[in-house]
Design a protein around this motif. Structure first.
Motif, PDB file in Angstrom:
ATOM      1  N   GLN A   1       0.819  -1.207   0.000  1.00  0.00           N
ATOM      2  CA  GLN A   1       0.000   0.000   0.000  1.00  0.00           C
ATOM      3  C   GLN A   1       0.855   1.260   0.000  1.00  0.00           C
ATOM      4  O   GLN A   1       0.478   2.264  -0.606  1.00  0.00           O
ATOM      5  CB  GLN A   1      -0.945  -0.005   1.216  1.00  0.00           C
ATOM      6  CG  GLN A   1      -1.917  -1.172   1.255  1.00  0.00           C
ATOM      7  CD  GLN A   1      -2.972  -1.104   0.149  1.00  0.00           C
ATOM      8  OE1 GLN A   1      -2.748  -0.539  -0.902  1.00  0.00           O
ATOM      9  NE2 GLN A   1      -4.122  -1.705   0.408  1.00  0.00           N
ATOM     10  N   HIS A   2       2.002   1.200   0.663  1.00  0.00           N
ATOM     11  CA  HIS A   2       2.901   2.359   0.600  1.00  0.00           C
ATOM     12  C   HIS A   2       3.378   2.568  -0.823  1.00  0.00           C
ATOM     13  O   HIS A   2       3.443   3.711  -1.312  1.00  0.00           O
ATOM     14  CB  HIS A   2       4.105   2.144   1.516  1.00  0.00           C
ATOM     15  CG  HIS A   2       5.133   3.248   1.408  1.00  0.00           C
ATOM     16  ND1 HIS A   2       6.205   3.180   0.526  1.00  0.00           N
ATOM     17  CD2 HIS A   2       5.239   4.451   2.039  1.00  0.00           C
ATOM     18  CE1 HIS A   2       6.910   4.276   0.631  1.00  0.00           C
ATOM     19  NE2 HIS A   2       6.361   5.069   1.545  1.00  0.00           N
ATOM     20  N   ALA A   3       3.743   1.479  -1.511  1.00  0.00           N
ATOM     21  CA  ALA A   3       4.205   1.615  -2.900  1.00  0.00           C
ATOM     22  C   ALA A   3       3.118   2.217  -3.776  1.00  0.00           C
ATOM     23  O   ALA A   3       3.377   3.069  -4.627  1.00  0.00           O
ATOM     24  CB  ALA A   3       4.636   0.251  -3.441  1.00  0.00           C
TER      25      ALA A   3
ATOM     26  N   GLN B   1       7.348 -11.840  -2.644  1.00  0.00           N
ATOM     27  CA  GLN B   1       5.937 -11.847  -3.024  1.00  0.00           C
ATOM     28  C   GLN B   1       5.697 -10.985  -4.260  1.00  0.00           C
ATOM     29  O   GLN B   1       4.983 -11.387  -5.186  1.00  0.00           O
ATOM     30  CB  GLN B   1       5.089 -11.339  -1.856  1.00  0.00           C
ATOM     31  CG  GLN B   1       5.112 -12.245  -0.635  1.00  0.00           C
ATOM     32  CD  GLN B   1       4.326 -11.644   0.531  1.00  0.00           C
ATOM     33  OE1 GLN B   1       3.952 -10.480   0.502  1.00  0.00           O
ATOM     34  NE2 GLN B   1       4.095 -12.456   1.553  1.00  0.00           N
ATOM     35  N   VAL B   2       6.293  -9.801  -4.272  1.00  0.00           N
ATOM     36  CA  VAL B   2       6.105  -8.899  -5.400  1.00  0.00           C
ATOM     37  C   VAL B   2       6.647  -9.516  -6.683  1.00  0.00           C
ATOM     38  O   VAL B   2       6.012  -9.453  -7.757  1.00  0.00           O
ATOM     39  CB  VAL B   2       6.783  -7.539  -5.129  1.00  0.00           C
ATOM     40  CG1 VAL B   2       6.804  -6.683  -6.394  1.00  0.00           C
ATOM     41  CG2 VAL B   2       6.056  -6.811  -4.014  1.00  0.00           C
TER      42      VAL B   2
ATOM     43  N   TYR C   1       4.842  -0.670 -13.522  1.00  0.00           N
ATOM     44  CA  TYR C   1       6.119  -0.210 -14.072  1.00  0.00           C
ATOM     45  C   TYR C   1       7.075   0.227 -12.971  1.00  0.00           C
ATOM     46  O   TYR C   1       8.269  -0.119 -13.006  1.00  0.00           O
ATOM     47  CB  TYR C   1       5.891   0.940 -15.045  1.00  0.00           C
ATOM     48  CG  TYR C   1       7.178   1.552 -15.545  1.00  0.00           C
ATOM     49  CD1 TYR C   1       7.957   0.899 -16.497  1.00  0.00           C
ATOM     50  CD2 TYR C   1       7.637   2.765 -15.039  1.00  0.00           C
ATOM     51  CE1 TYR C   1       9.154   1.439 -16.937  1.00  0.00           C
ATOM     52  CE2 TYR C   1       8.831   3.310 -15.476  1.00  0.00           C
ATOM     53  CZ  TYR C   1       9.581   2.639 -16.430  1.00  0.00           C
ATOM     54  OH  TYR C   1      10.773   3.174 -16.859  1.00  0.00           O
ATOM     55  N   THR C   2       6.576   0.973 -12.005  1.00  0.00           N
ATOM     56  CA  THR C   2       7.472   1.449 -10.949  1.00  0.00           C
ATOM     57  C   THR C   2       8.035   0.290 -10.135  1.00  0.00           C
ATOM     58  O   THR C   2       9.179   0.344  -9.686  1.00  0.00           O
ATOM     59  CB  THR C   2       6.751   2.440 -10.023  1.00  0.00           C
ATOM     60  OG1 THR C   2       5.543   1.843  -9.534  1.00  0.00           O
ATOM     61  CG2 THR C   2       6.396   3.714 -10.768  1.00  0.00           C
ATOM     62  N   ALA C   3       7.224  -0.765  -9.970  1.00  0.00           N
ATOM     63  CA  ALA C   3       7.735  -1.941  -9.261  1.00  0.00           C
ATOM     64  C   ALA C   3       8.877  -2.578 -10.048  1.00  0.00           C
ATOM     65  O   ALA C   3       9.918  -2.932  -9.481  1.00  0.00           O
ATOM     66  CB  ALA C   3       6.611  -2.948  -9.035  1.00  0.00           C
TER      67      ALA C   3
ATOM     68  N   LEU D   1      16.576  -1.037 -10.906  1.00  0.00           N
ATOM     69  CA  LEU D   1      17.530  -0.066 -10.373  1.00  0.00           C
ATOM     70  C   LEU D   1      18.244  -0.631  -9.152  1.00  0.00           C
ATOM     71  O   LEU D   1      19.466  -0.483  -9.006  1.00  0.00           O
ATOM     72  CB  LEU D   1      16.801   1.228 -10.014  1.00  0.00           C
ATOM     73  CG  LEU D   1      17.633   2.328  -9.358  1.00  0.00           C
ATOM     74  CD1 LEU D   1      18.798   2.746 -10.251  1.00  0.00           C
ATOM     75  CD2 LEU D   1      16.762   3.534  -9.019  1.00  0.00           C
ATOM     76  N   ARG D   2      17.479  -1.276  -8.275  1.00  0.00           N
ATOM     77  CA  ARG D   2      18.097  -1.870  -7.090  1.00  0.00           C
ATOM     78  C   ARG D   2      19.132  -2.920  -7.485  1.00  0.00           C
ATOM     79  O   ARG D   2      20.241  -2.961  -6.948  1.00  0.00           O
ATOM     80  CB  ARG D   2      17.017  -2.514  -6.229  1.00  0.00           C
ATOM     81  CG  ARG D   2      17.516  -3.074  -4.902  1.00  0.00           C
ATOM     82  CD  ARG D   2      16.537  -4.072  -4.330  1.00  0.00           C
ATOM     83  NE  ARG D   2      16.354  -5.202  -5.224  1.00  0.00           N
ATOM     84  CZ  ARG D   2      17.235  -6.206  -5.334  1.00  0.00           C
ATOM     85  NH1 ARG D   2      18.335  -6.209  -4.615  1.00  0.00           N
ATOM     86  NH2 ARG D   2      17.007  -7.193  -6.174  1.00  0.00           N
TER      87      ARG D   2
END
Length: 1587
Positions: A204-206, A536-537, A1379-1381, A1387-1388
């Motif tokens: 939810q924060h993401a 999980q993601v 996309y941001t995920a 990037l990480r």
């Protein structure tokens, strides 16, 4: 954006045979360009000029008189038909037939919307409302949002119906109000978003961080363990406006009074059904919310749940308790049909029975292990599970557990744990030793055990597992299926072992890709490591992409997590509560999905559980239906005609003259018809969007039109129902369109008539169509003749005179008018021998008397006669220029000469004037025979330098070996002896008898001058320039009075004057256009075309002309970009009220090659193009009368491609830009743009003219709101630029779907249009200067990387722009979250990789990591470009701010351009082209695109499965196109897409996959290919475009 259905109306837009590529406005405006056209052998000038007129060929049309500022030349009332080859026509026909024959397959999972003639208006309206007219967000979501603003609310909505969207809307509204309150001096308050599981904190924060550009923090126990304090929470409170955390975190914080309830403005309870007993949700309400002293300062509460029932109790009681505990009121839909079109439920629920397993069964390995380590505490849970597994899952799975449990590397950890447990219990050391030995023995026992393969019988697997295998086999019968399935189990080990089972070769199924999704867990009973939220993601992302299509999941997948919609949900283990049943069933939202219950045959408990939950659900629905009307959400499922009859104040309008009637019912259909007629790409369907808001007295609706509409929005009257409110908005919009004359008197759209130029324009021109044009050989300066009294001097100097390898002195060029500065250029004298030629003007002019003029003329004519064998009638007044010897050497600084007369060697001039030739006698002293220039009067090709007398040779001696034989005929025919005398005499046989040359005269050694004179060719070698040794007698020859050092320099004069002529002709063109200050070198470069295909940067040059210097390619690349930027700024400035699509068309009309080409022909610019290399017959002066010498027949015409002429226009802009770039002065480039586009929409002369013409719109100058100011302040800290007008920044993030009723600002489209051109320019400028030797093809490929949507999306993410996008589309927000995920994970990983190297840090990560990531949602690069545009406008058109943005944010990604060397080649269409041409040698292939005639409907709900979808709703719908790779009349590969651009990519990828498995021979046999390798230099034909 929702799309309208196809209407039974005559189509106003015809589908092109080959659909245009996305983003290519040339093609959008004219349709796809056909294949190559044959070269037109006639003069194209008159035809082209005629095309600029009004269509009658008079050629005198005045642009300013054109209607609406549209040039008439682009309108073609009777256009010539496109020349389509029979082969291409046959391919198109075959492709169309293939589509028709395969329509059913192409339409799979595609839902058609058909309208029958007999359907009533109300039926049409229902269809439109459910399919097209209703767009995001849904009405019930808006109504619930409005309700939540005024009272504490519990939203009870089915899974996937958009509860998170409501929370996001409420959070944004709350935060904006908070900013307003703080501005008034109120104390700070913070919002809390509470969740029940740790994993949901991160999710939810993401989601919220992705969609709300406010400070948001996430907190869970493991993140703050031991660090909580008053100071910690004070910082959290000060730094953040929203905190996402588990409920226990807030409960603990409130307990310590680190934060008070009155410091909270909003409490969101996710999965609010957990509010019961002593759950932290309940404790927060009981202990702190209700105990707050100031009731007015209590925070607003929003609860979200799919059901208020979370236990086996009556729904009415559960609902009442939930309302009481949360101090809120439940709001739900009055009728489930309200959610139709928003979510899909399982088509059917199926119960499968399995056979019961034998009771009290235990595997042999289990018994042996239990006897050995059964008493160990650490094995208590594993034994409990394997006992369960043996009976419920089968012996194989129980044994498999132990095999995985004792995997390599874990024994040491087990031993350590055993020792720790023993010490805790105080066991003696010998006990620990005993336990360790038993542990090792157990390990050996497992290693020695024979593990069998699994089989589908109950000796191996249980009946339950066997039934699951059968179900999945049926689900995945098609190996290529794109089905998705979740199997729900109760235990983590069950999920892991079932996933492992389906990966065994004996059980594995084609097309089945399994994964596991489970919670974090505490360990102890299983062999798996702890599962992180990241794990999980990643599993969910793989599931969404199709890398996994079947997930074995625990209850973690039932609620909260954003999981893609599934085709099948299998309850392997049954649910325990109604909420589990409802939530897990909510995952089956694909059309036609199934919900499968697995129960044991004859098990009454299982049957009772299903029946009980069905009963509870029915009771819940009855409870919701029985709620008071003020607790229900109305929806839109009422009978429209009935509602309209109830409305007394509905309007009706009759059109005067025709009697056409417009009423509420017809207005919706009328508006859809009008919208369909608006300009748009053929593969996109557009529709109006409606936003209904609750207001006092009922509902009010705002309708928003597509960006191409001339009227953007209208607001209807207030009505008591939503449906009628929509009709009212449509009615008001239709009235506005009638008033603006966009609807005719019969209520039909006339918009198609508004832009004839756009619709009928043929803007593209061919690089293959060529015409013959006049060509200027000489500059204007040489046309000034007559007897001069004053001449201007230019010294022609060699910077490196030794390169000539013989003595020389500067030559002076004297002209009637001053010559502009000529840029130094190189002459080449042999291998590694070259020198720059410096054309240095002398400050003072030369005043002439007649004697001096005569001497100059005599000297000049003598050079033509002796050096170049051309004898002219000696008239000084006919000479365009004069030549003179210099008194000074090449090292002299002629620019500093004060006296021009003093540098001319007048004595040499007088000597030459007085002596036709040097007289010769046999008795001359030896020094006479040195350093003389000798010519053959009978053979102009023979010129010699004398080197000295040879006493050892006689005229009658045979010519020594090694001497090059003379070319004269007598030597080959009549000369009986090849002696020196005959070598020196070139007379023909008849003339020889007239002369008797002495056989007793001196013999001299000489050097024969080479006849090659193209010294501009750098490929020249020593053989071409060195003097050839020979021996002569001088009696038959003429000794020139010209000094040899003068002759040495004069020999270079043809190449020098050719380059000067070319430069001056180019400057003449610049002066004609008012650009006389352009750098001469750049001017020449802009007009130089050195091959037939100079415009094809990546192709082998055809008919390359050497020695012409740099061609226009690089300047054209630069000028094209500046032209785009300049016209974009102008259109943005002068045309503030048109849509983005119209902007693109307006710009294309200015910058298209057709416009540039026609304007160039109007001023005869094509005559100035330098397409001819040095020619030794064309450099001579004109207007002279030839007396003796070979007559010159010079062609004054050249063949040019239409596109080449247009390219020169762009190159001229590039030259103007570079001339003053170092001074940051764009004025000359802007004047060049104005000159070549010749259009009222770009009349600027200086850069300041742009902003001077800009009129700030009212919305920009109004007082900004607190929200806008706050956004500007945060961006100032983040980006370094402070907005003077925060409204511009806010507008840059307004997506077109965001209603004006929410915030009265325009969408970002105009700013994005502007920013796109600005970004292009700054990127191209960087590449151009950093890589001065790079060719345009390389520059283009690397520019593609810099301005690609992939990079801009990545950059926007790293800058946090995704958080600020204001969009009203769930699909957009879902795509953003996905996309941001992915980009965040990439990037990480890149940073981790960089840090893993020795001495490396995260900051040194590989900047090209984004290349392999998915395409970003288009809105992300759009807002980045819009931000650049907003900065530019806000800074009063300060281009320096654009450069500053580039330097700070873009350039660091492209310091190492080698990272992107293969970026363009990675494009599938580019790669396919290379494969077909270079590997398979096939040329008969093409990409074809046609409309599929179907409408794709994404059956996913508005939220994409829950939390990751935000502001919006409604299924996405788009017109589909079919893209095919067609080879030799056969289908190779195809793809169906909503966009021709992405369809081509998909089809190319599929073709590459197929071809990768075929050899050349196999390919040629399969497709009947008999093509041979293509000849180098041929242009590519019909293969389609990659972009």
């Amino acid at each position: 954006m929702a799309q309208p259905p196809p209407l039974p109306l005559a189509s106003l837009h015809t589908q092109q045979e080959v659909a245009p590529s996305d983003g290519n406005l040339t093609e959008l405006a004219q349709g796809a360009v056909d294949g190559p056209q044959s070269i037109d052998k006639h003069n194209q000038g008159s035809e082209a000029k005629a095309s600029t007129a009004d269509g009658d060929g008079n050629g005198d049309s005045d642009v300013d008189d054109d209607v609406d500022g549209v040039k008439r030349w682009v309108v073609n009332p009777e256009p010539k038909p496109h020349k389509i080859s029979e082969k291409r026509r046959a391919d198109n026909a075959a492709f169309q037939l293939w589509i028709e024959e395969n329509q059913h397959d192409l339409s799979k999972r595609v839902r058609k919307l058909e309208i029958g003639d007999a359907e009533s208006a109300s039926a049409l309206l229902r269809d439109f409302e459910n399919r097209k007219i209703i767009t995001s967000p849904r009405d019930y979501q808006l109504e619930l949002f409005e309700r939540a603003k005024t009272q504490n609310t519990i939203a009870v909505l089915d899974t996937g119906s958009g509860k998170t969207l409501i929370a996001a809307l409420l959070l944004r509204w709350t935060l904006q109000n908070e900013l307003e309150d703080r501005a008034k001096g109120a104390p700070k308050r913070t919002a809390f978003f509470l969740v029940d599981k740790v994993a949901l904190v991160f999710q939810q924060h993401a989601v919220l961080a992705c969609n709300l550009d406010y400070p948001i923090e996430k907190l869970c126990g493991e993140m703050i363990d031991g660090s909580e304090s008053k100071e910690f929470w004070a910082k959290m409170f000060d730094d953040n406006m929203v905190i996402v955390c588990t409920a226990e975190i807030l409960n603990n914080c409130l307990s310590h009074s680190w934060i008070r309830m009155d410091q909270i403005n909003l409490l969101v309870f996710d999965e609010a059904h957990h509010t019961k007993k002593s759950h932290p949700y309940a404790r927060i309400i009981k202990d702190f919310y209700l105990q707050a002293e100031n009731v007015e300062k209590r925070p607003r509460i929003l609860g979200m749940t799919a059901s208020p029932v979370d236990a086996r109790i009556e729904p009415e009681k559960a609902a009442a308790e939930l309302e009481a505990l949360l101090h809120s009121r439940i709001a739900t839909v009055a009728d489930p049909t309200v959610l139709q079109g928003t979510i899909s439920k399982p088509r059917k629920e199926i119960v499968f029975e399995y056979d019961r397993s034998p009771a009290n069964c235990e595997a042999e390995l289990q018994r042996s292990l239990k006897a050995l380590v059964g008493g160990h505490e650490m094995f208590r849970k594993p034994f409990a599970f394997t006992s369960y597994a043996a009976s419920e899952l089968g012996f194989w799975i129980a044994d498999r557990f132990w095999q995985l449990y004792f995997k390599e590397g874990d024994t040491a950890a087990m031993e350590a744990k055993t020792i720790r447990n023993s010490r805790k219990r105080g066991d003696l050391d010998n006990v620990s030793e005993q336990h360790i030995n038993q542990l090792r023995e157990a390990r050996r026992l497992v290693n020695d055990h024979t593990f069998l393969s699994p089989s589908l019988d109950q000796s191996s697997l249980s009946g339950k597992v066997i039934k699951l295998v059968e179900i999945l086999q049926e689900q995945y019968m098609d190996a290529d299926s794109d089905r998705k399935c979740i199997v729900f189990v109760n235990q983590r080990n069950t999920a892991l072992l079932l996933a492992d089972l389906f990966q065994q070769p004996e059980i594995q199924m084609p097309g089945l890709q399994v994964g596991v999704l489970m919670g974090g867990g505490t360990g102890g009973s299983g062999y798996e490591s702890k599962v992180s939220f990241r794990d999980q993601v990643l599993t969910i992302l793989k599931f969404r992409r199709g890398e996994l299509n079947c997930i074995f999941a625990t209850s973690v997948a039932e609620e909260g997590l954003d999981i893609p919609d599934c085709n099948a949900i299998i309850r392997f283990d049954l649910y325990d509560t109604l909420i589990q049943y409802i939530q897990s069933r909510g995952r089956a939202r694909q059309a036609g999905s199934e919900y499968i219950h697995l129960i044991e045959r004859g098990n009454g408990l299982h049957l009772g559980k299903i029946a009980q939950n069905k009963q509870h659900e029915d009771a819940l629905r009855k409870f919701c239906a029985a709620m008071p009307e003020d607790r229900k959400l109305a929806g839109n499922n009422y009978n429209m005609e009935y509602l309209l009859r109830k409305e007394r104040d509905q309007k009706q309008y009759t059109v005067p003259g025709t009697g056409a009637k417009l009423n509420y019912t017809r207005s919706l259909i009328c508006l859809v018809t009008f919208t369909a007629s608006l300009p748009h790409p053929p593969e996109v369907i557009i529709a109006p969007e409606y936003v209904v808001s609750p207001v006092v007295g009922g509902f009010q609706c705002e309708v928003m039109m597509p960006s191409t509409s001339p009227i953007s929005n209208a607001v209807g009257k207030i009505h008591t129902t939503k449906a009628v409110a929509k009709c009212s908005a449509a009615f008001e919009m239709c009235l506005a369109l009638l008033k603006g004359k966009y609807l005719d008197d019969h209520l039909q759209p006339i918009f198609t008539k508004q832009l004839p130029a756009m619709r009928n324009a043929r803007l593209a021109i061919s690089s293959r169509k060529r015409g013959y044009y006049d060509m200027r050989l000489k500059p204007e300066i040489w046309s000034t003749l007559g007897t001069p009294s004053e001449l201007y001097v230019v010294a022609l100097v060699l910077a490196n005179p030794t390169a000539l390898s013989r003595p020389s002195s500067p030559l002076l060029l004297l002209t009637r008018q001053p010559i502009p500065e000529i840029t130094p250029f190189y002459l080449f004298f042999g291998t590694d021998r070259s020198s720059q030629v410096l054309c240095t003007p002398v400050a003072e002019s030369v005043k002439l008397r007649q004697r001096e003029l005569d001497s100059l003329a005599a000297f000049t004519f003598r050079i033509f006669k002796d050096v170049f064998s051309k004898e002219y009638e000696p008239k000084a007044e006919d000479l365009p220029y004069f030549l003179a010897p210099s008194r000074n050497s090449h090292t002299f600084d002629f620019s500093s000469a004060k006296d021009a007369n003093g540098i001319i060697k007048w004595e040499t001039l007088d000597f030459v004037r007085e002596n036709e030739a040097i007289k010769y006698s046999f008795d001359k002293p030896d020094d006479f025979f040195h350093a003389k220039f000798v010519s053959d009067p009978w053979d102009g090709s023979r010129k010699f330098y004398l080197r000295g007398r040879r006493y050892d040779l006689k005229p009658t001696d045979t010519v020594p070996e090694g001497v090059v034989a003379p070319r004269h005929r007598a030597w080959r025919t009549v000369c009986k002896s090849h002696d020196i005398l005959n070598y020196s005499n070139s007379l023909w046989s008849n003339a020889r008898s007239l002369f008797d040359f002495s056989a007793d005269q001196p013999v001299v050694e000489a050097g024969l001058l080479p006849i090659r004179r193209n010294l501009l060719d750098e490929n020249i070698d020593d053989e071409d320039t060195e003097l050839k040794k020979c021996f002569l007698v001088l009696e038959p020859l003429r000794i020139s009075s010209l000094p040899v050092d003068v002759v040495a320099m004069a020999s270079n004069f043809p190449a020098i004057i050719h380059r000067i002529d070319s430069a001056l002709v180019a400057l003449d063109a610049c002066k004609m256009l008012g650009l006389g200050r352009i750098n001469p070198k750049l001017a020449l470069e802009a007009f130089t075309k050195d091959s037939d295909n100079s415009d094809e940067h990546d192709a082998e040059k055809v008919n390359f002309r050497v020695g012409m210097g740099s061609n226009y390619e690089r300047l054209e690349f630069l000028g094209d970009t500046f032209l785009k930027m300049a016209t974009t700024i102008s259109i943005y400035t002068l045309v503030p009220d048109k849509s983005e699509f119209e902007y693109h068309v307006e710009r294309m009309l200015l910058i298209c090659n057709r416009n540039l080409f026609n304007n160039a022909l109007e001023v005869k610019l094509e005559e100035y193009i330098r397409s001819m290399a040095f020619n030794r017959r064309t450099w001579y002066p004109e207007n002279l009368t030839l007396i003796r010498g070979k007559r010159i027949d010079v062609s004054r015409r050249h063949v040019l491609a239409d596109k080449s002429i247009a390219d020169v226009c762009e190159a001229l802009i590039g030259a103007a830009y570079l001339t003053t770039r170092e001074k940051n002065d764009f004025d000359m480039a802007i004047q060049a743009v104005t000159a070549v586009v010749k259009d009222p929409k770009h009349k600027m002369k200086t850069y300041s003219d742009y902003y001077a013409a800009y009129e700030k719109p009212k919305w920009q100058t109004t007082t900004p709101s607190v929200t806008q100011t706050d956004m500007a302040e945060r961006f100032s800290l983040r980006m370094g630029y402070t907005f003077k007008h925060p409204q511009l920044l806010r507008s840059a993030f307004h997506h077109p779907t965001y209603p004006l009723s929410y915030e009265n600002l325009p969408s970002y489209q105009r700013l994005e249009f502007l920013g796109d051109a600005l970004l292009d320019m700054v990127c191209v400028d960087y590449l151009f200067y950093r890589f001065p030797a790079a060719d345009p093809h390389w520059l283009t490929e690397h520019k593609m990387a810099m301005v690609s949507n992939r990079f801009l999306g990545c950059l926007a993410y790293t800058l946090g722009f995704h958080k600020s996008i204001l969009a009203n589309s769930a699909a957009i927000q879902r795509d953003l979250a996905d996309y941001t995920a992915e980009i965040g994970e990439a990037l990480r990983a890149a940073k981790e990789e960089a840090a893993s190297h020795e001495g490396g840090t995260e900051d040194n990560f590989k900047r090209s990591f984004w290349v392999d990531c998915a395409r970003p949602p288009k809105c992300l690069p759009d807002v980045l470009e819009a931000y650049i545009g907003a900065v530019f406008v806000d800074s009063e058109y300060d281009y320096g701010e654009v450069q500053a943005f580039f330097e700070k944010h873009v350039r660091p990604w492209f310091e190492d351009m080698q990272l992107y060397d293969t970026f363009a080649n990675k494009h599938p269409v580019t790669f396919l082209g290379a494969m077909m041409q270079t590997q398979l040698h096939c040329h008969d292939w093409r990409l074809l695109v046609k409309g599929a005639g179907v409408v794709a409907v994404d059956e996913a709900d508005a939220e994409g499965g829950g939390a990751l979808g935000l502001i919006g709703g409604g299924p996405a719908k788009s017109q589909q196109v079919v893209c095919a790779v067609w080879v030799h009349g056969k289908m190779l590969a195809h793809a169906v897409s909503s966009s021709s651009h992405y369809g081509k990519i998909a089809a190319a990828k599929e073709a590459i996959k197929i071809l990768g498995k075929m050899g050349v021979g196999e390919f040629k046999a399969a497709y009947g290919c008999q093509c041979v390798a293509e000849v180098e230099g041929l242009l590519e034909a019909h293969h389609g475009s990659a972009i």
